[in-house]
Scaffold this motif. Structure first.
Motif, mmCIF file in Angstrom:
data_model
loop_
_atom_site.group_PDB
_atom_site.id
_atom_site.type_symbol
_atom_site.label_atom_id
_atom_site.label_comp_id
_atom_site.label_asym_id
_atom_site.label_seq_id
_atom_site.Cartn_x
_atom_site.Cartn_y
_atom_site.Cartn_z
ATOM 1 N N ALA A 63 138.394 -16.903 -32.530
ATOM 2 C CA ALA A 63 137.068 -17.381 -32.941
ATOM 3 C C ALA A 63 136.012 -16.640 -32.125
ATOM 4 O O ALA A 63 136.208 -16.398 -30.936
ATOM 5 C CB ALA A 63 136.968 -18.881 -32.702
ATOM 6 N N PRO A 64 134.883 -16.288 -32.726
ATOM 7 C CA PRO A 64 133.844 -15.576 -31.965
ATOM 8 C C PRO A 64 133.097 -16.475 -30.983
ATOM 9 O O PRO A 64 132.464 -15.993 -30.053
ATOM 10 C CB PRO A 64 132.905 -15.061 -33.050
ATOM 11 C CG PRO A 64 133.123 -15.984 -34.203
ATOM 12 C CD PRO A 64 134.551 -16.428 -34.125
ATOM 13 N N ALA A 65 133.172 -17.791 -31.174
ATOM 14 C CA ALA A 65 132.441 -18.722 -30.303
ATOM 15 C C ALA A 65 133.071 -20.101 -30.402
ATOM 16 O O ALA A 65 133.848 -20.380 -31.311
ATOM 17 C CB ALA A 65 130.973 -18.798 -30.710
ATOM 18 N N SER A 66 132.738 -20.956 -29.439
ATOM 19 C CA SER A 66 133.224 -22.339 -29.432
ATOM 20 C C SER A 66 132.105 -23.271 -29.002
ATOM 21 O O SER A 66 131.263 -22.904 -28.193
ATOM 22 C CB SER A 66 134.386 -22.509 -28.446
ATOM 23 O OG SER A 66 135.529 -21.848 -28.875
ATOM 24 N N LEU A 67 132.122 -24.483 -29.547
ATOM 25 C CA LEU A 67 131.230 -25.555 -29.125
ATOM 26 C C LEU A 67 132.085 -26.697 -28.619
ATOM 27 O O LEU A 67 133.225 -26.852 -29.029
ATOM 28 C CB LEU A 67 130.370 -26.042 -30.291
ATOM 29 C CG LEU A 67 129.401 -25.038 -30.886
ATOM 30 C CD1 LEU A 67 128.731 -25.626 -32.117
ATOM 31 C CD2 LEU A 67 128.365 -24.615 -29.867
ATOM 32 N N VAL A 68 131.521 -27.525 -27.743
ATOM 33 C CA VAL A 68 132.246 -28.653 -27.181
ATOM 34 C C VAL A 68 131.482 -29.929 -27.490
ATOM 35 O O VAL A 68 130.267 -30.002 -27.275
ATOM 36 C CB VAL A 68 132.376 -28.518 -25.644
ATOM 37 C CG1 VAL A 68 133.192 -29.658 -25.073
ATOM 38 C CG2 VAL A 68 132.973 -27.179 -25.258
ATOM 39 N N VAL A 69 132.180 -30.939 -28.003
ATOM 40 C CA VAL A 69 131.588 -32.251 -28.230
ATOM 41 C C VAL A 69 132.198 -33.193 -27.203
ATOM 42 O O VAL A 69 133.393 -33.466 -27.244
ATOM 43 C CB VAL A 69 131.836 -32.772 -29.658
ATOM 44 C CG1 VAL A 69 131.242 -34.159 -29.827
ATOM 45 C CG2 VAL A 69 131.294 -31.795 -30.690
ATOM 46 N N VAL A 70 131.372 -33.650 -26.254
ATOM 47 C CA VAL A 70 131.807 -34.596 -25.231
ATOM 48 C C VAL A 70 131.152 -35.924 -25.560
ATOM 49 O O VAL A 70 129.920 -36.003 -25.645
ATOM 50 C CB VAL A 70 131.395 -34.139 -23.816
ATOM 51 C CG1 VAL A 70 131.808 -35.163 -22.770
ATOM 52 C CG2 VAL A 70 131.986 -32.766 -23.507
ATOM 53 N N THR A 71 131.967 -36.965 -25.764
ATOM 54 C CA THR A 71 131.413 -38.283 -26.068
ATOM 55 C C THR A 71 131.743 -39.258 -24.949
ATOM 56 O O THR A 71 132.780 -39.149 -24.298
ATOM 57 C CB THR A 71 131.973 -38.831 -27.395
ATOM 58 O OG1 THR A 71 133.390 -38.942 -27.295
ATOM 59 C CG2 THR A 71 131.609 -37.927 -28.552
ATOM 60 N N HIS A 72 130.828 -40.189 -24.738
ATOM 61 C CA HIS A 72 131.027 -41.259 -23.752
ATOM 62 C C HIS A 72 130.105 -42.409 -24.130
ATOM 63 O O HIS A 72 128.905 -42.210 -24.318
ATOM 64 C CB HIS A 72 130.700 -40.770 -22.344
ATOM 65 C CG HIS A 72 130.794 -41.846 -21.311
ATOM 66 N ND1 HIS A 72 132.007 -42.357 -20.897
ATOM 67 C CD2 HIS A 72 129.846 -42.506 -20.631
ATOM 68 C CE1 HIS A 72 131.784 -43.291 -19.990
ATOM 69 N NE2 HIS A 72 130.476 -43.402 -19.814
#
Length: 100
Positions: free
Chosen positions: A33-42
């Motif tokens: 993948a050319p890029a990644s995003l992160v979803v952090v939930t709390h």
């Protein structure tokens, strides 16, 4: 997608930017993948970072470095942009290792 994250979409910021959909995926063998995003939930919230150059809130993430997997990119970007250090991430497609 987790039920909690899915129930928060669509979500908009004050500037009117709207996240309409969120999809988890795994890179096919041999492709990166050319890029990644992160979803952090709390506690029913999502971690966002403020981009001072763009003047807007974003999910942590960025471009992959040569040879990095999507997960390696996501872990590095999370550390660089927030200071949060993790050994691995989990999602419906990236289950945590047994005992983790």
């Amino acid at each position: 997608m987790s039920t909690m994250v899915g129930s928060m979409i669509p979500i908009s910021d004050r500037a009117g930017n709207t996240l309409l959909d969120l999809r988890f995926g795994v890179e096919p063998a041999g492709l990166t993948a050319p890029a990644s995003l992160v979803v952090v939930t709390h506690a029913d919230t999502v971690l966002m970072v403020f981009d001072g150059w763009r003047k807007e809130w974003e999910l942590p993430g960025g471009s992959a470095e040569p040879g990095e997997s999507a997960q390696e990119t996501a872990i590095r970007e999370l550390r660089e942009e927030t200071g949060i250090e993790v050994a691995e991430l989990s999602s419906p497609r990236w289950p945590r290792s047994p005992g983790a």
